[in-house]
Design a protein around this motif. Structure first.
Motif, PDB file in Angstrom:
ATOM      1  N   GLU A  88      21.057  40.461   5.727  1.00 52.79           N
ATOM      2  CA  GLU A  88      20.213  39.513   6.446  1.00 52.79           C
ATOM      3  C   GLU A  88      19.545  38.544   5.470  1.00 52.79           C
ATOM      4  OE1 GLU A  88      17.311  41.351   8.998  1.00 52.79           O
ATOM      5  OE2 GLU A  88      18.806  42.716   9.834  1.00 52.79           O
ATOM      6  N   ILE A  89      19.206  39.044   4.285  1.00 53.08           N
ATOM      7  CA  ILE A  89      18.551  38.224   3.269  1.00 53.08           C
ATOM      8  C   ILE A  89      19.579  37.391   2.504  1.00 53.08           C
ATOM      9  CG2 ILE A  89      17.170  38.287   1.154  1.00 53.08           C
ATOM     10  CD1 ILE A  89      15.942  40.916   2.205  1.00 53.08           C
ATOM     11  N   ILE A  90      20.737  37.992   2.225  1.00 52.00           N
ATOM     12  CA  ILE A  90      21.775  37.328   1.429  1.00 52.00           C
ATOM     13  C   ILE A  90      23.063  37.292   2.254  1.00 52.00           C
ATOM     14  CG2 ILE A  90      22.980  37.268  -0.802  1.00 52.00           C
ATOM     15  CD1 ILE A  90      20.825  39.341  -1.747  1.00 52.00           C
ATOM     16  N   PRO A  91      23.187  36.323   3.165  1.00 53.91           N
ATOM     17  CA  PRO A  91      24.362  36.298   4.044  1.00 53.91           C
ATOM     18  C   PRO A  91      25.681  36.093   3.292  1.00 53.91           C
ATOM     19  CG  PRO A  91      22.962  34.375   4.420  1.00 53.91           C
ATOM     20  CD  PRO A  91      22.248  35.264   3.456  1.00 53.91           C
ATOM     21  N   GLU A  92      25.624  35.537   2.065  1.00 54.34           N
ATOM     22  CA  GLU A  92      26.848  35.346   1.274  1.00 54.34           C
ATOM     23  C   GLU A  92      27.373  36.650   0.682  1.00 54.34           C
ATOM     24  OE1 GLU A  92      24.015  31.981   0.818  1.00 54.34           O
ATOM     25  OE2 GLU A  92      23.839  34.042   0.200  1.00 54.34           O
ATOM     26  N   TYR A  93      26.552  37.691   0.707  1.00 54.65           N
ATOM     27  CA  TYR A  93      26.937  38.971   0.113  1.00 54.65           C
ATOM     28  C   TYR A  93      28.038  39.595   0.956  1.00 54.65           C
ATOM     29  CZ  TYR A  93      26.509  43.953  -1.095  1.00 54.65           C
ATOM     30  OH  TYR A  93      26.770  45.247  -1.446  1.00 54.65           O
ATOM     31  N   ILE A  94      29.256  39.536   0.445  1.00 55.57           N
ATOM     32  CA  ILE A  94      30.421  40.065   1.148  1.00 55.57           C
ATOM     33  C   ILE A  94      30.844  41.363   0.477  1.00 55.57           C
ATOM     34  CG2 ILE A  94      32.812  39.595   1.854  1.00 55.57           C
ATOM     35  CD1 ILE A  94      30.726  37.746   3.180  1.00 55.57           C
ATOM     36  N   SER A  95      31.063  42.393   1.262  1.00 55.93           N
ATOM     37  CA  SER A  95      31.401  43.718   0.749  1.00 55.93           C
ATOM     38  C   SER A  95      32.915  43.907   0.689  1.00 55.93           C
ATOM     39  CB  SER A  95      30.788  44.796   1.643  1.00 55.93           C
ATOM     40  OG  SER A  95      29.408  44.617   1.754  1.00 55.93           O
ATOM     41  N   ASN A  96      33.554  43.155  -0.178  1.00 56.92           N
ATOM     42  CA  ASN A  96      34.999  43.251  -0.291  1.00 56.92           C
ATOM     43  C   ASN A  96      35.444  44.679  -0.584  1.00 56.92           C
ATOM     44  OD1 ASN A  96      35.477  40.490   0.023  1.00 56.92           O
ATOM     45  ND2 ASN A  96      34.993  40.115  -2.118  1.00 56.92           N
ATOM     46  N   ASN A  97      36.461  45.120   0.170  1.00 54.07           N
ATOM     47  CA  ASN A  97      37.130  46.380  -0.144  1.00 54.07           C
ATOM     48  C   ASN A  97      36.155  47.564  -0.224  1.00 54.07           C
ATOM     49  OD1 ASN A  97      39.512  47.805  -0.799  1.00 54.07           O
ATOM     50  ND2 ASN A  97      38.957  47.772  -2.952  1.00 54.07           N
ATOM     51  N   SER A  98      35.226  47.639   0.717  1.00 56.13           N
ATOM     52  CA  SER A  98      34.300  48.767   0.724  1.00 56.13           C
ATOM     53  C   SER A  98      34.009  49.184   2.164  1.00 56.13           C
ATOM     54  CB  SER A  98      32.994  48.420   0.006  1.00 56.13           C
ATOM     55  OG  SER A  98      32.119  47.718   0.842  1.00 56.13           O
ATOM     56  N   GLU A  99      33.306  50.289   2.301  1.00 61.19           N
ATOM     57  CA  GLU A  99      32.970  50.805   3.628  1.00 61.19           C
ATOM     58  C   GLU A  99      32.040  49.863   4.404  1.00 61.19           C
ATOM     59  OE1 GLU A  99      29.946  54.192   3.356  1.00 61.19           O
ATOM     60  OE2 GLU A  99      30.577  53.950   1.244  1.00 61.19           O
ATOM     61  N   TYR A 100      31.422  48.898   3.711  1.00 56.43           N
ATOM     62  CA  TYR A 100      30.480  47.987   4.356  1.00 56.43           C
ATOM     63  C   TYR A 100      31.138  46.711   4.867  1.00 56.43           C
ATOM     64  CZ  TYR A 100      27.559  51.259   1.857  1.00 56.43           C
ATOM     65  OH  TYR A 100      27.002  52.409   1.378  1.00 56.43           O
ATOM     66  N   GLU A 101      32.462  46.602   4.727  1.00 59.37           N
ATOM     67  CA  GLU A 101      33.186  45.424   5.223  1.00 59.37           C
ATOM     68  C   GLU A 101      32.957  45.206   6.711  1.00 59.37           C
ATOM     69  OE1 GLU A 101      37.278  44.172   3.230  1.00 59.37           O
ATOM     70  OE2 GLU A 101      37.209  46.308   3.669  1.00 59.37           O
ATOM     71  N   VAL A 102      32.736  46.268   7.453  1.00 56.56           N
ATOM     72  CA  VAL A 102      32.513  46.149   8.888  1.00 56.56           C
ATOM     73  C   VAL A 102      31.311  45.252   9.178  1.00 56.56           C
ATOM     74  CG1 VAL A 102      31.119  48.270   9.063  1.00 56.56           C
ATOM     75  CG2 VAL A 102      32.342  47.427  11.046  1.00 56.56           C
ATOM     76  N   LEU A 103      30.316  45.269   8.306  1.00 57.86           N
ATOM     77  CA  LEU A 103      29.143  44.415   8.479  1.00 57.86           C
ATOM     78  C   LEU A 103      29.496  42.945   8.273  1.00 57.86           C
ATOM     79  CD1 LEU A 103      26.538  46.580   6.571  1.00 57.86           C
ATOM     80  CD2 LEU A 103      26.787  46.365   9.045  1.00 57.86           C
ATOM     81  N   ASP A 104      30.423  42.667   7.362  1.00 56.66           N
ATOM     82  CA  ASP A 104      30.857  41.288   7.137  1.00 56.66           C
ATOM     83  C   ASP A 104      31.533  40.746   8.378  1.00 56.66           C
ATOM     84  OD1 ASP A 104      30.010  41.575   4.495  1.00 56.66           O
ATOM     85  OD2 ASP A 104      31.975  42.243   3.824  1.00 56.66           O
ATOM     86  N   LYS A 105      32.340  41.558   9.029  1.00 63.26           N
ATOM     87  CA  LYS A 105      33.049  41.130  10.237  1.00 63.26           C
ATOM     88  C   LYS A 105      32.053  40.820  11.349  1.00 63.26           C
ATOM     89  CE  LYS A 105      37.188  43.459   8.850  1.00 63.26           C
ATOM     90  NZ  LYS A 105      37.609  44.730   8.459  1.00 63.26           N
ATOM     91  N   VAL A 106      30.981  41.583  11.442  1.00 62.47           N
ATOM     92  CA  VAL A 106      29.952  41.337  12.464  1.00 62.47           C
ATOM     93  C   VAL A 106      29.271  39.998  12.179  1.00 62.47           C
ATOM     94  CG1 VAL A 106      27.707  42.115  13.319  1.00 62.47           C
ATOM     95  CG2 VAL A 106      29.552  43.768  12.970  1.00 62.47           C
ATOM     96  N   ILE A 107      28.936  39.742  10.893  1.00 63.27           N
ATOM     97  CA  ILE A 107      28.266  38.493  10.518  1.00 63.27           C
ATOM     98  C   ILE A 107      29.183  37.296  10.724  1.00 63.27           C
ATOM     99  CG2 ILE A 107      27.386  37.187   8.530  1.00 63.27           C
ATOM    100  CD1 ILE A 107      26.256  39.915   7.518  1.00 63.27           C
ATOM    101  N   LEU A 108      30.458  37.415  10.351  1.00 60.72           N
ATOM    102  CA  LEU A 108      31.406  36.319  10.474  1.00 60.72           C
ATOM    103  C   LEU A 108      31.702  35.975  11.931  1.00 60.72           C
ATOM    104  CD1 LEU A 108      33.905  37.269   7.621  1.00 60.72           C
ATOM    105  CD2 LEU A 108      32.222  35.439   7.592  1.00 60.72           C
ATOM    106  N   ASN A 109      31.583  36.946  12.845  1.00 52.44           N
ATOM    107  CA  ASN A 109      31.870  36.706  14.257  1.00 52.44           C
ATOM    108  C   ASN A 109      30.670  36.173  15.028  1.00 52.44           C
ATOM    109  OD1 ASN A 109      34.571  37.458  14.107  1.00 52.44           O
ATOM    110  ND2 ASN A 109      34.099  39.627  14.385  1.00 52.44           N
ATOM    111  N   LYS A 110      29.513  36.046  14.371  1.00 47.72           N
ATOM    112  CA  LYS A 110      28.321  35.529  15.067  1.00 47.72           C
ATOM    113  C   LYS A 110      28.436  34.050  15.303  1.00 47.72           C
ATOM    114  CE  LYS A 110      24.888  38.959  13.979  1.00 47.72           C
ATOM    115  NZ  LYS A 110      23.640  39.273  13.369  1.00 47.72           N
TER     116      LYS A 110
END
Length: 193
Positions: free
Chosen positions: A171-193
């Protein structure tokens, strides 16, 4: 004394330093000496490189030109494909790829990017008197919005799951992308907003 610090803080951003701890060159050299395949995480992965003397010179020069608060970005030239670097190291060792030494693709590590980025979204640079040193022009951050979010993270760090914590950081750093990790699912949620 007025109580204000006379310290000046600056930041530098640059890529990999050849021969430093964690550098791929000594790893490849050791693998060649042992006759092992060279390990590369991805066939298309690229990185920027500079020598230790060049990195030291640029850091020292940035330190002398800094007034405090700047983010200096170094011109690293063209990025280098690590797979090509591996092939060249094999050849420079007097061996042939893949006959004498092979290259093994081992897969990206969690969080590892294929391409390095020295600037974030919405950032650019301005020139200095040294063509190898630029000053990053970063986005202005509204501290009145960010500070409560940071305090919230600090207050909840022990009481939330890792995924909830990373979500708060994103939420603070929207550019923070979790490439190749278990947190990638959060990137997909942010990108689909």
């Amino acid at each position: 004394m007025n109580g204000l610090s006379k310290s000046k803080f600056i930041t530098t951003r640059f890529g990999n330093v050849l021969g430093s701890n964690g550098s791929v060159i000594p790893l490849f050299k050791k693998q060649i000496e042992e006759g092992d395949p060279l390990t590369v995480t991805h066939k298309d992965i690229t990185r920027y490189f500079m020598t230790i003397p060049e990195a030291c010179q640029l850091v020292l020069e940035a330190g002398t030109m800094g007034e405090g608060g700047e983010i200096f970005v170094f011109d690293m030239g063209e990025s280098i494909k690590i797979f090509d670097l591996a092939k060249n190291m094999i050849r420079l060792s007097g061996l042939e790829y893949p006959d004498d030494i092979d290259i093994k693709i081992v897969g990206l590590r969690p969080g590892e990017k294929i391409y390095e980025e020295l600037l974030g979204d919405g950032e650019n640079t301005t020139k200095t008197h040294n063509s190898k040193i630029m000053i990053a022009k970063v986005k202005n951050i509204d501290c009145s919005i960010i500070k409560p979010k940071i305090i919230d993270i600090c207050n909840t760090v022990g009481g939330v799951s890792k995924i909830e914590l990373i979500s708060k950081v994103k939420e603070i750093i929207p550019e923070y992308i979790s490439n190749n990790s278990e947190y990638e699912v959060l990137d997909k949620v942010i990108l689909n907003k």
